[in-house]
Design a protein around this motif. Structure first.
Motif, PDB file in Angstrom:
ATOM      1  N   UNK A 140      36.770   5.435  -6.214  1.00  0.00           N
ATOM      2  CA  UNK A 140      35.890   5.722  -7.052  1.00  0.00           C
ATOM      3  C   UNK A 140      35.318   4.270  -7.710  1.00  0.00           C
ATOM      4  N   UNK A 141      36.450   3.535  -7.701  1.00  0.00           N
ATOM      5  CA  UNK A 141      35.798   2.048  -8.152  1.00  0.00           C
ATOM      6  C   UNK A 141      34.638   1.369  -7.207  1.00  0.00           C
ATOM      7  N   UNK A 142      34.634   1.953  -6.138  1.00  0.00           N
ATOM      8  CA  UNK A 142      33.700   1.394  -5.248  1.00  0.00           C
ATOM      9  C   UNK A 142      32.456   2.638  -5.016  1.00  0.00           C
ATOM     10  N   UNK A 143      32.493   3.637  -5.906  1.00  0.00           N
ATOM     11  CA  UNK A 143      31.782   4.658  -5.570  1.00  0.00           C
ATOM     12  C   UNK A 143      30.005   4.233  -5.824  1.00  0.00           C
ATOM     13  N   UNK A 144      30.012   3.138  -6.750  1.00  0.00           N
ATOM     14  CA  UNK A 144      28.724   2.722  -7.080  1.00  0.00           C
ATOM     15  C   UNK A 144      28.009   1.998  -6.048  1.00  0.00           C
ATOM     16  N   UNK A 145      28.651   1.724  -5.090  1.00  0.00           N
ATOM     17  CA  UNK A 145      28.371   0.816  -4.025  1.00  0.00           C
ATOM     18  C   UNK A 145      27.744   1.714  -2.745  1.00  0.00           C
ATOM     19  N   UNK A 146      26.730   1.311  -2.026  1.00  0.00           N
ATOM     20  CA  UNK A 146      26.313   1.934  -0.817  1.00  0.00           C
ATOM     21  C   UNK A 146      27.208   1.612   0.267  1.00  0.00           C
ATOM     22  N   UNK A 147      27.189   2.285   1.280  1.00  0.00           N
ATOM     23  CA  UNK A 147      28.141   1.976   2.503  1.00  0.00           C
ATOM     24  C   UNK A 147      27.613   0.653   3.019  1.00  0.00           C
ATOM     25  N   UNK A 148      26.660   0.150   2.959  1.00  0.00           N
ATOM     26  CA  UNK A 148      26.267  -1.270   3.618  1.00  0.00           C
ATOM     27  C   UNK A 148      26.565  -2.285   2.503  1.00  0.00           C
ATOM     28  N   UNK A 149      26.732  -1.942   1.225  1.00  0.00           N
ATOM     29  CA  UNK A 149      27.281  -2.696   0.211  1.00  0.00           C
ATOM     30  C   UNK A 149      28.769  -2.999   0.295  1.00  0.00           C
ATOM     31  N   UNK A 150      29.496  -1.904   0.487  1.00  0.00           N
ATOM     32  CA  UNK A 150      30.816  -1.766   0.708  1.00  0.00           C
ATOM     33  C   UNK A 150      31.358  -2.719   1.696  1.00  0.00           C
ATOM     34  N   UNK A 151      30.660  -2.391   2.996  1.00  0.00           N
ATOM     35  CA  UNK A 151      30.743  -3.267   4.207  1.00  0.00           C
ATOM     36  C   UNK A 151      30.522  -4.883   3.877  1.00  0.00           C
ATOM     37  N   UNK A 152      29.267  -5.221   3.291  1.00  0.00           N
ATOM     38  CA  UNK A 152      28.867  -6.459   3.063  1.00  0.00           C
ATOM     39  C   UNK A 152      30.295  -6.972   2.219  1.00  0.00           C
ATOM     40  N   UNK A 153      30.459  -6.587   0.955  1.00  0.00           N
ATOM     41  CA  UNK A 153      31.366  -6.858   0.120  1.00  0.00           C
ATOM     42  C   UNK A 153      32.803  -7.151   1.178  1.00  0.00           C
ATOM     43  N   UNK A 154      33.415  -6.319   1.779  1.00  0.00           N
ATOM     44  CA  UNK A 154      34.574  -6.317   2.862  1.00  0.00           C
ATOM     45  C   UNK A 154      34.366  -7.627   3.533  1.00  0.00           C
ATOM     46  N   UNK A 155      33.176  -8.040   4.004  1.00  0.00           N
ATOM     47  CA  UNK A 155      33.053  -9.244   4.862  1.00  0.00           C
ATOM     48  C   UNK A 155      33.175 -10.494   3.820  1.00  0.00           C
ATOM     49  N   UNK A 156      32.357 -10.293   2.694  1.00  0.00           N
ATOM     50  CA  UNK A 156      32.270 -11.558   1.966  1.00  0.00           C
ATOM     51  C   UNK A 156      33.593 -11.961   1.482  1.00  0.00           C
ATOM     52  N   UNK A 157      34.616 -10.793   1.061  1.00  0.00           N
ATOM     53  CA  UNK A 157      35.810 -11.116   0.522  1.00  0.00           C
ATOM     54  C   UNK A 157      36.801 -11.837   1.661  1.00  0.00           C
ATOM     55  N   UNK A 158      36.657 -11.090   3.141  1.00  0.00           N
ATOM     56  CA  UNK A 158      37.439 -11.730   4.115  1.00  0.00           C
ATOM     57  C   UNK A 158      37.042 -13.155   4.503  1.00  0.00           C
ATOM     58  N   UNK A 159      35.709 -13.588   4.163  1.00  0.00           N
ATOM     59  CA  UNK A 159      35.455 -14.756   4.446  1.00  0.00           C
ATOM     60  C   UNK A 159      35.818 -15.625   3.472  1.00  0.00           C
ATOM     61  N   UNK A 160      36.054 -15.223   2.152  1.00  0.00           N
ATOM     62  CA  UNK A 160      36.672 -16.030   1.345  1.00  0.00           C
ATOM     63  C   UNK A 160      38.175 -16.180   1.441  1.00  0.00           C
ATOM     64  N   UNK A 161      38.705 -15.176   1.861  1.00  0.00           N
ATOM     65  CA  UNK A 161      40.282 -15.275   2.060  1.00  0.00           C
ATOM     66  C   UNK A 161      40.394 -16.188   3.033  1.00  0.00           C
ATOM     67  N   UNK A 162      39.586 -16.111   4.233  1.00  0.00           N
ATOM     68  CA  UNK A 162      39.753 -17.029   5.265  1.00  0.00           C
ATOM     69  C   UNK A 162      39.777 -18.462   4.909  1.00  0.00           C
ATOM     70  N   UNK A 163      39.114 -18.753   3.816  1.00  0.00           N
ATOM     71  CA  UNK A 163      38.966 -20.093   3.386  1.00  0.00           C
ATOM     72  C   UNK A 163      40.148 -20.656   2.516  1.00  0.00           C
TER      73      UNK A 163
END
Length: 176
Positions: A140-163
């Motif tokens: 539910x924390x991510x219920x306000x995000x569309x599927x594409x927004x959730x995917x993009x958030x996951x990609x962005x967080x992974x990119x930051x994590x790799x840094x």
């Protein structure tokens, strides 16, 4: 939309104000880091508040979840490894869960020197209910995000994590 500054801790606001005063070019990155920390902290506090009325910490919940569905149980060593904690930490968590009636330690049927940890009826019921409630809340924390927004958030967080230093070390380790 809520003011992003409101979510920040006073110490983080003070650091951002000082960064802006000094004209540091990294202020935007620092702000994003503090927003991420504030969000993670809020989720962590909410999680603890949801588990506390049942006498559980996040660590105890993780063990209940790992044991749920394991008819034969798991050894303390396996639990420590799967939970990513030390054996000493698992021992303390298991002591509390056993004291509260969520589980029991049993001698292994094949090697009586070994111990298997199994859920009690109370532990099975609590594990099933809590898992359903907890996953619904987290989702539910991510219920306000569309599927594409959730995917993009996951990609962005992974990119930051790799840094991060930890992320780079994990990436190097996985390449070996």
């Amino acid at each position: 939309m809520a003011d992003p500054e409101r979510m920040l801790e006073p110490k983080h606001r003070a650091l951002l104000d000082e960064s802006a005063r000094r004209g540091l070019p990294s202020a935007d990155g620092v702000r994003l880091c503090f927003q991420l920390l504030a969000t993670a902290g809020a989720i962590d506090r909410d999680c603890a508040a949801r588990l506390a009325p049942r006498g559980l910490s996040e660590g105890k919940f993780v063990l209940l979840f790992l044991l749920h569905g394991q008819a034969g149980g798991l050894s303390p060593h396996e639990l420590a490894e799967r939970a990513g904690v030390t054996r000493a930490t698992v021992t303390g968590l298991l002591d509390g869960l056993e004291r509260d009636g969520f589980l029991r330690r049993e001698a292994d049927v094949i090697d009586r020197r070994r111990v298997q940890v199994v859920l009690s009826a109370k532990g099975k019921a609590a594990g099933a209910q809590l898992f359903a409630e907890h996953t619904q809340w987290i989702g539910g924390l991510f219920g306000g995000l569309s599927a594409s927004e959730r995917k993009r958030l996951a990609e962005l967080l992974a990119k930051v994590w790799r840094a991060t230093d930890s992320g780079r070390a994990a990436m190097e380790e996985s390449e070996r």
